[in-house]
Scaffold this active site. Structure first.
Site, PDB file in Angstrom:
ATOM      1  N   GLU A  63       5.873  19.782  10.970  1.00  0.00           N
ATOM      2  CA  GLU A  63       4.617  19.899  11.377  1.00  0.00           C
ATOM      3  C   GLU A  63       3.252  18.905  10.604  1.00  0.00           C
ATOM      4  O   GLU A  63       2.890  19.156   9.298  1.00  0.00           O
ATOM      5  CB  GLU A  63       3.934  20.700  11.162  1.00  0.00           C
ATOM      6  CG  GLU A  63       4.585  22.011  12.989  1.00  0.00           C
ATOM      7  CD  GLU A  63       4.171  21.237  13.915  1.00  0.00           C
ATOM      8  OE1 GLU A  63       3.587  20.122  14.709  1.00  0.00           O
ATOM      9  OE2 GLU A  63       5.156  21.663  14.849  1.00  0.00           O
ATOM     10  N   GLU A 109      -6.373   8.683   9.600  1.00  0.00           N
ATOM     11  CA  GLU A 109      -6.532  10.444   9.218  1.00  0.00           C
ATOM     12  C   GLU A 109      -7.467  10.212   8.120  1.00  0.00           C
ATOM     13  O   GLU A 109      -7.544  10.437   7.096  1.00  0.00           O
ATOM     14  CB  GLU A 109      -5.428  11.119   9.465  1.00  0.00           C
ATOM     15  CG  GLU A 109      -5.477  12.403  10.089  1.00  0.00           C
ATOM     16  CD  GLU A 109      -4.503  13.676   9.119  1.00  0.00           C
ATOM     17  OE1 GLU A 109      -3.700  12.406   8.181  1.00  0.00           O
ATOM     18  OE2 GLU A 109      -4.163  14.561  10.058  1.00  0.00           O
ATOM     19  N   THR A 130       4.179  12.265   3.511  1.00  0.00           N
ATOM     20  CA  THR A 130       5.122  14.259   2.560  1.00  0.00           C
ATOM     21  C   THR A 130       6.295  14.402   3.028  1.00  0.00           C
ATOM     22  O   THR A 130       7.677  14.449   2.395  1.00  0.00           O
ATOM     23  CB  THR A 130       4.421  15.191   2.163  1.00  0.00           C
ATOM     24  OG1 THR A 130       2.951  14.706   1.401  1.00  0.00           O
ATOM     25  CG2 THR A 130       5.678  15.778   0.866  1.00  0.00           C
ATOM     26  N   GLY A 131       5.907  14.793   4.793  1.00  0.00           N
ATOM     27  CA  GLY A 131       7.146  14.811   5.845  1.00  0.00           C
ATOM     28  C   GLY A 131       8.572  13.858   5.393  1.00  0.00           C
ATOM     29  O   GLY A 131       9.772  14.294   5.315  1.00  0.00           O
ATOM     30  N   CYS A 133      -5.564  19.576  11.338  1.00  0.00           N
ATOM     31  CA  CYS A 133      -4.503  18.142  11.797  1.00  0.00           C
ATOM     32  C   CYS A 133      -4.890  17.745  12.420  1.00  0.00           C
ATOM     33  O   CYS A 133      -5.334  16.930  13.369  1.00  0.00           O
ATOM     34  CB  CYS A 133      -3.018  18.804  11.746  1.00  0.00           C
ATOM     35  SG  CYS A 133      -2.634  20.764  12.429  1.00  0.00           S
ATOM     36  N   LYS A 147       6.045  28.625  -0.188  1.00  0.00           N
ATOM     37  CA  LYS A 147       5.115  28.117  -1.516  1.00  0.00           C
ATOM     38  C   LYS A 147       4.407  27.862  -0.471  1.00  0.00           C
ATOM     39  O   LYS A 147       3.964  26.166   0.455  1.00  0.00           O
ATOM     40  CB  LYS A 147       6.533  26.651  -1.798  1.00  0.00           C
ATOM     41  CG  LYS A 147       5.313  25.735  -2.860  1.00  0.00           C
ATOM     42  CD  LYS A 147       6.008  24.708  -2.941  1.00  0.00           C
ATOM     43  CE  LYS A 147       5.137  23.655  -1.840  1.00  0.00           C
ATOM     44  NZ  LYS A 147       3.606  23.527  -3.254  1.00  0.00           N
ATOM     45  N   GLY A 181       2.137  19.113   7.058  1.00  0.00           N
ATOM     46  CA  GLY A 181       1.572  18.703   6.127  1.00  0.00           C
ATOM     47  C   GLY A 181       1.664  16.626   6.059  1.00  0.00           C
ATOM     48  O   GLY A 181       1.612  17.319   7.955  1.00  0.00           O
ATOM     49  N   SER A 182       1.283  16.253   5.401  1.00  0.00           N
ATOM     50  CA  SER A 182       1.446  14.561   5.579  1.00  0.00           C
ATOM     51  C   SER A 182       2.553  14.729   6.195  1.00  0.00           C
ATOM     52  O   SER A 182       3.827  14.979   5.893  1.00  0.00           O
ATOM     53  CB  SER A 182       0.829  14.027   4.743  1.00  0.00           C
ATOM     54  OG  SER A 182       1.437  13.832   3.849  1.00  0.00           O
ATOM     55  N   THR A 183       1.998  13.181   7.162  1.00  0.00           N
ATOM     56  CA  THR A 183       3.075  12.424   7.431  1.00  0.00           C
ATOM     57  C   THR A 183       4.382  11.824   6.740  1.00  0.00           C
ATOM     58  O   THR A 183       5.389  12.024   6.040  1.00  0.00           O
ATOM     59  CB  THR A 183       3.053  11.587   8.657  1.00  0.00           C
ATOM     60  OG1 THR A 183       2.396  12.607   9.484  1.00  0.00           O
ATOM     61  CG2 THR A 183       4.090  10.687   9.049  1.00  0.00           C
TER      62      THR A 183
END
Ligand code: NAD
Length: 473
Positions: A245, A376, A227-228, A279, A172, A223-225
């Site tokens: 990641e 960030e 969302t992770g 990133c 996706k 993606g972002s932390t």
């Protein structure tokens, strides 16, 4: 004949698939909708997972050499369409054409380079009494989720090792940049068996549907932390294998012995390439007080000379921010910097357009606890901070929840190595930036990730060890 400027379809079980609903795709340089991508329904996601499950049985049974041959061909297919894909890339992602082309070329070559890798075989005993061997087997159907900043490369970082090692996949792309990935999914059907690589696109509902889908054995997410963490929570329900990641707040440390003219350009693009939406971009620039003013003035001069604009126009070096949401975030950080009377050094003027443009901005020695240092930015706002002592700067650089990458700049490579060894990140560059390779592990430490991509460690993230004990005699 595939057309690159219309007819964006998903690929499920080897077929082109449209959907009832669509999502709008915006050109970030104009702020205007220029295409529609399918909005995958839940039933279509089920079909994609089932197609990948069906294909897994036969794909895993092929030899790794056969799969490698197909993946190398897949790389050639991408390379053969580099120009068409690069133009589409600039439209949906915003990056100027040369950088867009490089991403496509890198993706094609990455597939070819990964295809020569082979998992190890360990023999722990080979005696008269017994033979013990460990090999690595594929995990199953992989759920791959990619972000919008390097939409093609970061997808291929998952596709290449997962498919080489015998897994199948549902991929996706981000809803902000689905088009090149959809076209690549379609293009690769000329090489890959049906169902091995399925590509679906959709709005914000699709990611959570995927990560909670019981048909996946593994999630590979970039993606972002923030969302992770949600992805990890979702994966826990049925213990899916996981690679994350995530974000970073990378520090560059510039020691006093640098040749400012020599390093300025490299440091500038280590921070601002892709309009700083990387990133592993430098997001905190620590400079020794002896060279601080000289480097700040050099960077400001480069920022003044760099053309920011529509990536489709000749001479543009930096494009827009990729989407409105990210634009708002960066503008919010800038507003906070202004409200706190921080000193901002602005680069070249931005075009007057509805595009998401922000001028290159250097923040001159802000306090360590300011938001622009601690968060960030993922946009062209770079805090430049003064230091006088190496122990002190390492403490400041390491005092971050993130641990993705960093860099050290010095003519004394022994001194730089010592600093690099003390940086608490998965990657450190010395006198260079942003260099990543398929054969070298890339691993975010602390809140920057969970697991590894690339290198043998990255390959084995798509496999499970399997040990066989044979009694002899
Ligand atoms: P994001 O987390 O918003 O989205 C990434 C992907 O996850 C998108 O495809 C999105 O649709 C999907 N997604 C969103 N919510 C989801 C959910 N609840 N469940 C499952 N999937 C969901 O990140 P972004 O804004 O696209 O990318 C920027 C961030 O990614 C930055 O923080 C950047 O540092 C990080 N990043 C990390 C790496 C790395 O390799 N470490 C590389 C590139 C970007």
């Amino acid at each position: 004949m595939i057309s690159f400027d219309r007819d964006y379809a998903m690929t499920i079980g080897g077929e082109r698939v449209n959907s009832n609903e669509t999502i709008n795709v915006i050109n970030p340089a104009t702020g205007e909708v220029f295409a529609q991508a399918p909005d995958c329904s839940r039933e279509q996601l089920d079909e994609a997972v089932m197609a990948a499950q069906k294909a897994f049985t036969s794909w895993r049974a092929t030899s790794i050499d056969e799969r490698a041959t197909l993946l190398s061909k897949a790389g050639d297919v991408i390379l053969s369409k580099a120009e068409e894909l690069a133009r589409l890339f600039t439209k949906e992602q915003g990056r100027p054409v040369e950088g867009a082309r490089n991403e496509i070329l890198m993706a094609g070559n990455w597939l070819k380079q990964v295809s020569v890798m082979r998992p190890p075989v360990h023999v722990s005993e080979d005696s008269e009494a017994q033979f013990i061997q460990t090999t690595y087997v594929p995990i199953g159907v992989v759920c791959a989720i990619a972000p919008w900043n390097f939409p093609v490369n970061l997808a291929i970082w998952k596709v290449a090792p997962a498919l080489l090692t015998g897994n199948t996949m549902v991929l996706k792309p981000s809803p902000f940049t689905p088009l090149c990935t959809l076209k690549i999914g379609e293009l690769l059907q000329s090489v890959l068996p049906a169902g091995v690589l399925n590509v679906v696109s959709g709005d914000d509902r699709l990611g959570p549907w995927m990560t909670s889908h019981p048909g996946f054995a593994k999630i590979s997410f970039t993606g972002s932390t923030e969302t992770g963490k949600k992805v990890m929570e979702s994966a826990a329900a049925d213990l899916k294998a996981l690679t994350l990641e995530l974000g970073g707040n990378d520090a560059a440390i510039v020691l006093p012995d640098v040749d400012v003219d020599e390093v300025a350009q490299k440091i500038f693009f280590g921070a601002f390439f892709n309009t700083a939406q990387i990133c592993v971009a430098t997001k905190r620039l620590y400079v020794h007080e002896d060279v601080y003013d000289a480097l700040r003035d050099r960077l400001a001069a480069i920022a003044q000379a760099v053309k920011v604009g529509n990536g489709a126009e000749q001479g543009t070096v930096l494009g827009p921010i990729q989407n409105q949401r990210q634009y708002n975030r960066v503008m919010d950080l800038l507003a906070d910097a202004k409200a706190n009377s921080l000193t901002l050094i602005e680069g070249a003027a931005i075009p007057e357009s509805k595009g998401y443009f922000i001028p290159v901005t250097i923040v001159d020695n802000p306090p360590e606890d300011s938001r622009v240092v601690q968060e960030e930015a993922f946009g062209p706002v770079l805090p430049m901070l003064k230091f006088s002592d190496v122990d002190e700067v390492l403490k400041r650089a390491n005092d971050s929840p993130f641990g993705l990458a960093g860099s050290v700049w010095s003519m004394d490579t022994d001194a730089a190595m010592k600093v690099a060894e003390r940086m608490e990140t998965g990657t450190v560059w010395i006198n260079q930036a942003l260099n990543l390779r398929p054969d070298t592990p890339f691993s975010g430490h602390k809140a920057s990730g969970f697991g590894t991509e690339n290198g043998m460690d990255g390959l084995l993230e798509f496999m499970r060890p399997k040990s066989i004990y044979l009694a002899r005699g």
